[in-house]
Design an enzyme around this catalytic site. Structure first.
Site, mmCIF file in Angstrom:
data_model
loop_
_atom_site.group_PDB
_atom_site.id
_atom_site.type_symbol
_atom_site.label_atom_id
_atom_site.label_comp_id
_atom_site.label_asym_id
_atom_site.label_seq_id
_atom_site.Cartn_x
_atom_site.Cartn_y
_atom_site.Cartn_z
ATOM 1 N N TYR A 93 -52.587 -32.853 10.552
ATOM 2 C CA TYR A 93 -52.949 -32.038 11.711
ATOM 3 C C TYR A 93 -51.704 -31.676 12.539
ATOM 4 O O TYR A 93 -51.751 -30.736 13.338
ATOM 5 C CB TYR A 93 -53.890 -32.817 12.635
ATOM 6 C CG TYR A 93 -55.351 -32.856 12.226
ATOM 7 C CD1 TYR A 93 -55.782 -32.492 10.956
ATOM 8 C CD2 TYR A 93 -56.307 -33.278 13.145
ATOM 9 C CE1 TYR A 93 -57.124 -32.560 10.617
ATOM 10 C CE2 TYR A 93 -57.656 -33.334 12.810
ATOM 11 C CZ TYR A 93 -58.061 -32.975 11.546
ATOM 12 O OH TYR A 93 -59.394 -33.045 11.213
ATOM 13 N N GLY A 94 -50.658 -32.474 12.371
ATOM 14 C CA GLY A 94 -49.517 -32.416 13.300
ATOM 15 C C GLY A 94 -48.803 -31.087 13.376
ATOM 16 O O GLY A 94 -48.113 -30.799 14.349
ATOM 17 N N CYS A 150 -55.935 -40.961 16.494
ATOM 18 C CA CYS A 150 -54.972 -39.934 16.073
ATOM 19 C C CYS A 150 -54.365 -39.360 17.345
ATOM 20 O O CYS A 150 -55.094 -38.878 18.225
ATOM 21 C CB CYS A 150 -55.709 -38.852 15.293
ATOM 22 S SG CYS A 150 -54.696 -37.431 14.851
ATOM 23 N N GLU A 206 -48.681 -40.373 3.889
ATOM 24 C CA GLU A 206 -49.873 -39.920 3.152
ATOM 25 C C GLU A 206 -49.622 -39.900 1.639
ATOM 26 O O GLU A 206 -50.548 -40.009 0.854
ATOM 27 C CB GLU A 206 -50.295 -38.517 3.624
ATOM 28 C CG GLU A 206 -50.908 -38.488 5.011
ATOM 29 C CD GLU A 206 -52.372 -38.936 5.056
ATOM 30 O OE1 GLU A 206 -53.144 -38.593 4.150
ATOM 31 O OE2 GLU A 206 -52.732 -39.652 6.013
ATOM 32 N N CYS A 223 -47.777 -41.982 16.788
ATOM 33 C CA CYS A 223 -48.559 -41.478 15.649
ATOM 34 C C CYS A 223 -49.082 -42.695 14.909
ATOM 35 O O CYS A 223 -48.321 -43.635 14.632
ATOM 36 C CB CYS A 223 -47.683 -40.635 14.724
ATOM 37 S SG CYS A 223 -48.553 -40.116 13.216
ATOM 38 N N THR A 224 -50.360 -42.679 14.591
ATOM 39 C CA THR A 224 -50.968 -43.877 14.003
ATOM 40 C C THR A 224 -50.537 -44.109 12.550
ATOM 41 O O THR A 224 -50.806 -45.168 11.989
ATOM 42 C CB THR A 224 -52.508 -43.799 14.094
ATOM 43 O OG1 THR A 224 -52.964 -42.576 13.482
ATOM 44 C CG2 THR A 224 -52.957 -43.827 15.530
ATOM 45 N N HIS A 225 -49.863 -43.144 11.941
ATOM 46 C CA HIS A 225 -49.306 -43.366 10.610
ATOM 47 C C HIS A 225 -48.016 -44.199 10.656
ATOM 48 O O HIS A 225 -47.630 -44.786 9.646
ATOM 49 C CB HIS A 225 -48.945 -42.035 9.947
ATOM 50 C CG HIS A 225 -50.112 -41.264 9.408
ATOM 51 N ND1 HIS A 225 -51.070 -40.691 10.213
ATOM 52 C CD2 HIS A 225 -50.462 -40.963 8.124
ATOM 53 C CE1 HIS A 225 -51.950 -40.056 9.449
ATOM 54 N NE2 HIS A 225 -51.606 -40.218 8.181
ATOM 55 N N ASP A 264 -59.477 -40.229 12.250
ATOM 56 C CA ASP A 264 -58.079 -39.783 12.122
ATOM 57 C C ASP A 264 -58.041 -38.630 11.121
ATOM 58 O O ASP A 264 -58.951 -38.457 10.307
ATOM 59 C CB ASP A 264 -57.173 -40.923 11.642
ATOM 60 C CG ASP A 264 -55.707 -40.488 11.569
ATOM 61 O OD1 ASP A 264 -55.240 -39.799 12.494
ATOM 62 O OD2 ASP A 264 -55.022 -40.812 10.573
ATOM 63 N N SER A 265 -56.943 -37.858 11.178
ATOM 64 C CA SER A 265 -56.759 -36.787 10.209
ATOM 65 C C SER A 265 -56.622 -37.334 8.791
ATOM 66 O O SER A 265 -56.852 -36.609 7.828
ATOM 67 C CB SER A 265 -55.503 -35.990 10.557
ATOM 68 O OG SER A 265 -54.382 -36.863 10.509
#
Ligand code: DGL
Length: 286
Positions: A54-55, A85, A170, A204-206, A22-23
């Protein structure tokens, strides 16, 4: 229960782990579900934290960074890499599968997270109106609409780009009034575009880290499709259908973590995502 997620190689044979990329930290939400489903395998997580997010980056840059990360995971012995990601899956997966793998690593495989997610949407929606929240990169690529329409052409798909949601996660701001503001703003916009939506895909995995806020601002009847379990089920199914890959992946139940940022920073933040102690190792990508 506290767990210790070690980067120490406790076995003498070289590991052939499943690579998870992932980023940043978001892919840890996928790693957790994969480990619950397939605890016997070895895993190697790589977060490109120094270059996240990255988005908001261009197609070329996301592809370039993602291929660098995949190559690193191959060099570390991974025969199989999951792009955990959505942005990388949307912008880099196809080129890597169709161009890079045949040329440089024909026996290795790279899988994404979008297809396993959309395969499950049809059973959840009654109105046949689905919303997708994701990074600007994922939403502007239109990947979710294209993939859903390949399988379910009757479903109306509406996307909403949420550029602030990844930075909120993040920076560990996912449980603050700032998160309330940005979550509400984008969900209100999504439902203004299509009030008939009854399923919202977290593309989105976040975003599982924001799930309490997202639930708070969604109408009660709307279901949230969070992708971790679907990706884990899909990987289990893939390995069952591909015994030649299943037997190449080693099974000592270890997990190691690589990051392009400072290792202590990664370890501290990642412990929030996985509820345990994490030892990470800093690497560079080129
Ligand atoms: N977790 C990534 C995704 O699923 C976040 C991308 C980013 O770095 O913006 O899209």
């Amino acid at each position: 229960m506290q767990r210790h997620w070690s980067n120490k190689n406790l076995v003498s044979d070289p590991l052939k782990p499943v690579g998870i990329f992932d980023s940043g930290y978001g892919g840890l939400t996928i790693l957790e579900k994969i480990r619950e489903r397939l605890p016997q395998f070895d895993y190697l997580y790589l977060g490109d934290n120094a270059r996240t997010p990255y988005g908001t980056r261009s197609f070329e840059i996301v592809y370039e960074f993602t291929w660098q990360a995949v190559r690193k995971l191959f060099d570390e012995g991974c025969p199989l890499v999951i792009l955990a990601c959505n942005t990388a899956s949307a912008k880099a997966l196809r080129t890597i599968q169709q161009k890079n793998l045949p040329q440089t690593a024909p026996d290795n495989r790279v899988l994404g997270v979008i297809r396993p997610t959309v395969e499950n949407v049809a059973v959840l929606t009654r109105s046949r109106h689905v919303g997708v929240v994701g990074t600007p990169g994922t939403i502007l690529s239109d990947s979710y609409t294209l993939e859903i329409h390949k399988l379910f052409p009757d479903i109306t798909v509406t996307g909403e780009a949420c550029p602030m949601w990844v930075p909120l996660v993040e920076n560990a701001e996912y449980d603050t009034p700032g998160a309330d503001y940005f979550v509400r703003k984008h969900l209100d916009t999504l439902f203004a575009k299509d009030p008939q939506i009854d399923v919202v895909i977290l593309g989105c995995t976040h975003y599982p880290l924001l799930i309490n806020k997202i639930r708070k601002y969604l109408p009660d009847h709307v279901q949230i499709l969070s992708q971790g379990e679907y990706v884990a089920d899909s990987l289990a199914d893939y390995l069952q259908r591909h015994p030649e890959m299943e037997s190449r992946c080693t099974k000592n139940a270890t997990v190691r973590f690589l990051t392009t940022e400072a290792d202590d920073k990664f370890s501290t933040m990642a412990s929030i995502f996985l509820a345990g102690n994490i030892d990470a190792q800093r690497i560079t990508l080129d």
